[in-house]
Enzyme design. Structure first.
Site, PDB file in Angstrom:
ATOM      1  N   SER A 168     -16.244  -4.737  -9.422  1.00  8.77           N
ATOM      2  CA  SER A 168     -17.183  -3.991  -8.345  1.00  8.77           C
ATOM      3  C   SER A 168     -18.811  -4.705  -8.646  1.00  8.77           C
ATOM      4  CB  SER A 168     -17.049  -2.653  -8.363  1.00  8.77           C
ATOM      5  OG  SER A 168     -15.875  -2.005  -8.103  1.00  8.77           O
TER       6      SER A 168
HETATM    7  N1  SAH Z   1     -13.661  -0.732 -12.528  1.00  5.53           N
HETATM    8  C1  SAH Z   1     -13.140  -2.161 -12.541  1.00  5.53           C
HETATM    9  C2  SAH Z   1     -12.111  -1.914 -10.933  1.00  5.53           C
HETATM   10  C3  SAH Z   1     -11.250  -3.275 -11.176  1.00  5.53           C
HETATM   11  S1  SAH Z   1     -10.297  -3.536  -9.779  1.00  5.53           S
HETATM   12  C4  SAH Z   1     -13.979  -3.210 -12.730  1.00  5.53           C
HETATM   13  O1  SAH Z   1     -15.042  -3.070 -12.239  1.00  5.53           O
HETATM   14  O2  SAH Z   1     -13.645  -4.014 -13.301  1.00  5.53           O
HETATM   15  C5  SAH Z   1      -9.060  -2.299  -9.768  1.00  5.53           C
HETATM   16  C6  SAH Z   1      -8.153  -2.245 -10.977  1.00  5.53           C
HETATM   17  O3  SAH Z   1      -7.238  -1.431 -10.673  1.00  5.53           O
HETATM   18  C7  SAH Z   1      -7.361  -3.578 -10.912  1.00  5.53           C
HETATM   19  O4  SAH Z   1      -7.546  -4.343 -12.288  1.00  5.53           O
HETATM   20  C8  SAH Z   1      -5.986  -3.370 -10.609  1.00  5.53           C
HETATM   21  O5  SAH Z   1      -5.079  -4.082 -11.219  1.00  5.53           O
HETATM   22  C9  SAH Z   1      -5.876  -1.850 -11.070  1.00  5.53           C
HETATM   23  N2  SAH Z   1      -4.661  -1.091 -10.490  1.00  5.53           N
HETATM   24  C10 SAH Z   1      -4.226  -1.007  -9.373  1.00  5.53           C
HETATM   25  N3  SAH Z   1      -3.273  -0.065  -9.219  1.00  5.53           N
HETATM   26  C11 SAH Z   1      -3.199   0.581 -10.443  1.00  5.53           C
HETATM   27  C12 SAH Z   1      -2.533   1.479 -10.864  1.00  5.53           C
HETATM   28  N4  SAH Z   1      -1.683   2.143 -10.154  1.00  5.53           N
HETATM   29  N5  SAH Z   1      -2.553   1.930 -12.235  1.00  5.53           N
HETATM   30  C13 SAH Z   1      -3.725   1.083 -13.221  1.00  5.53           C
HETATM   31  N6  SAH Z   1      -4.170   0.422 -12.493  1.00  5.53           N
HETATM   32  C14 SAH Z   1      -3.981   0.004 -11.464  1.00  5.53           C
END
Ligand code: SAH
Length: 217
Positions: free
Chosen positions: A67
Site C-alpha cells: 500500500s
Molecule cells: N500490508 C501489506 C499488504 C499486502 S497486500 C503490505 O503493505 O505489504 C495484501 C496481502 O494479503 C497479499 O500479500 C495477499 O497475498 C494477502 N492475503 C490475501 N488473502 C489472504 C488470506 N486469506 N490470508 C492471508 N493473507 C492473505
C-alpha cells in the site's frame, strides 16, 4: 562507496516521506518515528526500489501490492497503538507494515497465504533488524484463534463483508480495520468492540487486493 551513497539517498528520501506524511495530517509522533526508522526500500522488489519512498502503492509480485505509505499511516492512526497491544495482521505481503507494527505495538502476529511473499517478508524483516514477530503461512481469513484475543486486527486485503466472525478474537475495547467490498468498490471499515456490542464505522473509500480464503472471496 556506491552502496553508501545509495543509503544516504534513501535516508533523504525517507526523511522527505515523513515530512509529507506530517503535512498530510499524521500527527502521531510514534507513527512518524516508525516511518523514519523502517527502511521501506528493503521491503520492495529491486525493480521498483527507486520508488520506495514515493507515496505510491508498488507491485510486490504474485499480483499483490504494498500500500501507499499514506494508507498505512492512516490505518495505523486508527489503531491507536500505545506500545503494549497484541496485534494481528492478516496479509503480511511485503512485511513493511509488520515492521512498523513491531515498533508501535507489543506483540505482532502476521499471516500470509502466499509462501514466497511470506519468505521474502521474513528475509526483509531480518535485514531490517526486526525480530520477535510471529509469522505464519496460511489462510488468515479466519484469524488466528490460538493466539487470540487481540487488541487490534488489521486486514490488508478486501473482505466481501465486515468480518463478524473475527469479532470474538478482539479484546474488549479492541479495534478491527478492514477494507470491505468487491475489487471495484470498497470501503475501509473500523470496528470497535464495546461492552456486549460492536460499533462499525465507515472511514473512507479503499482499493485493496481481495482477501482470498475460506472466509474471504
Ligand atoms: N500490508 C501489506 C499488504 C499486502 S497486500 C503490505 O503493505 O505489504 C495484501 C496481502 O494479503 C497479499 O500479500 C495477499 O497475498 C494477502 N492475503 C490475501 N488473502 C489472504 C488470506 N486469506 N490470508 C492471508 N493473507 C492473505
Amino acid at each position: 562507496m556506491a552502496a553508501r551513497a545509495l543509503t544516504g539517498a534513501y535516508q533523504r528520501d525517507r526523511h522527505r516521506l515523513v515530512e509529507r506524511l506530517q503535512a498530510s495530517g499524521i500527527e502521531d509522533l510514534a507513527i512518524l518515528h516508525a516511518f523514519a526508522s523502517v527502511p521501506r526500500h528493503r521491503f520492495v522488489p529491486e525493480a521498483v526500489r527507486h520508488r520506495a519512498y514515493a507515496d505510491a502503492a508498488l507491485p510486490i509480485g504474485h499480483g499483490q501490492t504494498i500500500s501507499r505509505p499514506g494508507v498505512h499511516a492512516l490505518h495505523l492512526a486508527f489503531c491507536e497503538l500505545g506500545g503494549d497491544e497484541r496485534v494481528l495482521e492478516i496479509g503480511t505481503g511485503s512485511g513493511f507494515q509488520t515492521a512498523l507494527l513491531s515498533l508501535l505495538a507489543g506483540e505482532v502476529y502476521s499471516i500470509e497465504r502466499i509462501p514466497e511473499l511470506a519468505e521474502s517478508a521474513r528475509r526483509a524483516l531480518g535485514e531490517a533488524g526486526v525480530d520477535g514477530v510471529h509469522l505464519t503461512i496460511g489462510d488468515g481469513s479466519g484469524g488466528w484463534p490460538e493466539a487470540a484475543p487481540f487488541d487490534v486486527i488489521l486486514i490488508g486485503a478486501a473482505a466481501p463483508e465486515p468480518p463478524a466472525h473475527l469479532y470474538p478474537q478482539l479484546t474488549p475495547g479492541g479495534r478491527l480495520l478492514a477494507p470491505v467490498g468487491d475489487p471495484e468498490h470498497q470501503e475501509l471499515v473500523c470496528v470497535r468492540a464495546r461492552e456486549g456490542s460492536f460499533d462499525v464505522e465507515t472511514i473512507d473509500r479503499a482499493r485493496f487486493v481481495p482477501l482470498i480464503g475460506e472466509r474471504g472471496w
